[in-house]
Scaffold this active site. Sequence first.
Site, PDB file in Angstrom:
ATOM      1  CD  GLU A 126      -3.974  -7.554   7.018  1.00 13.89           C
ATOM      2  OE1 GLU A 126      -4.719  -8.350   6.525  1.00 13.89           O
ATOM      3  OE2 GLU A 126      -4.361  -6.302   7.025  1.00 13.89           O
ATOM      4  CD  GLU A 142      -8.432  -5.948   7.354  1.00  6.21           C
ATOM      5  OE1 GLU A 142      -8.828  -4.926   6.827  1.00  6.21           O
ATOM      6  OE2 GLU A 142      -7.853  -6.030   8.098  1.00  6.21           O
TER       7      GLU A 142
END
Length: 488
Positions: free
Chosen positions: A337, A241
């Site tokens: 994810e 991220e």
Amino acid sequence: MRISVGALLGLTALSHATTEKRAASASAYCSNSAGNYKLSSIAAPVQGAGNPGSESTWQLTVDDTSSGHKQTIVGFGAAVTDATVTSFNTLSASVLQDLLNKLMTPAGANFALMRHTIGASDLSGDPAYTYDDNGGKADPSLSGFNLGDRGTAMAKMLATMKSLQPNLKILGSPWSAPGWMKLNGVLDGNTNNNNLNDGYLTSGGTGSTGYASQFAQYFVKYIQAYKNLGAHVDAITIQNEPLFSSAGYPTMYVYDYESAQLIQNYIGPALASAGLDTEIWAYDHNTDVPSYPQTVLNQAGQYVKSVAWHCYAPNVDWTVLSQFHNTNPGVKQYMTECWTPASGAWHQAADFTMGPLQNWASGVAAWTLGTNAQDGPHLSTGGCATCQGLVTINNGGYTLNTAYYMMAQFSKFMPPGAIVLNGSGSYTYSGGGGIQSVASLNPDGTRTVVIENTFGNDVYVTVTMKSGQKWSGNAPSQSVTTWVLPSA
């Protein structure tokens, strides 16, 4: 529920029996919201239109000819976090073996894609760490690099999984570089200048390169250390991220142009020079910024052939993957994810598996594989306290949660090497009810059709194959049903 060794042996026998049956006839398996179906064998579909009786009906089409071939399946699975390894290692050897068989083998879920955390994540016990913290002091020679107890335990767990699943692909993702490599000098607790000290932010890449070379060698040393413990790392993303930063636990900004230059000028060449075949996957974040991986591919395509996506965009739209495929048809894509909270809808895992598969993803990984009964261990600051694993470990035993069964409806019956097929007819109404489907042609010639029914009633589904066959059968209410059809 707790799974005994005897029950596992029974399931193994059933698996062999149904494998033999599939060669000659169709079969069907179901998991539902109520929990009374858990990969349970149900009435198989019949050829032709069948007899729906008074049930609602639904029509789907699948192109099972060569013209309908899409992406090839690499695998399904979840994140192996420190919480997973710590929880799993509380089990006795026999119970752990039983659990890993349920996760990694064809008799169980047949998971073949595991994303592990390089150092600490929010699902790690205190304190947060990397593989070269050096007390916070700079270590430009990386002489202090050490997996430590937790990194060693992680590598050994992945090696054990690999021994059970020869097709396993291992993806590694760091939550942060070591603190001393960053502009703010800390691993966590500070969002100011929470960036790698790589020269690209301070001098536009024209002056000091900071610790860019050390960051690249950090990956080399990690991959080599894992290999020495029997865990071959098949791929990495260079930052989890990269557009997210939070105080209290490890995070780090890496901007698109920065990621591209780090890969092109440092990480890619470093892996190549070390003779490592580990792939680099771009991005590892949400679907709302597709320009990020496009920039990386444009500038570092020599080293990047795959893109990783997460599910946390405000309005997740998996068709972004189809649009991305249209622009980059030779690039593999993965959903790497999406969390599975205990409070989530029963179909959450089915949704984040189905949507990406319909839109060119070659694999899907949930967050996370396993946790303890308190959805941990996790960091006391910034840790996720509601991230339930696919498996919950408690009092020396384990529970396979709803998300496990929903993902296994895909992974068990769409093995690595299966080819996703083009199809139509899926639709979900604004109220949430609908039928979603995805199909595959499997390496053994059988065909799999996964049907998600979010209606509150059973639906009689007919699937028309372009090869000329038609199959019909029941999809129970609020369930995921998988049909395995014989070769055309």
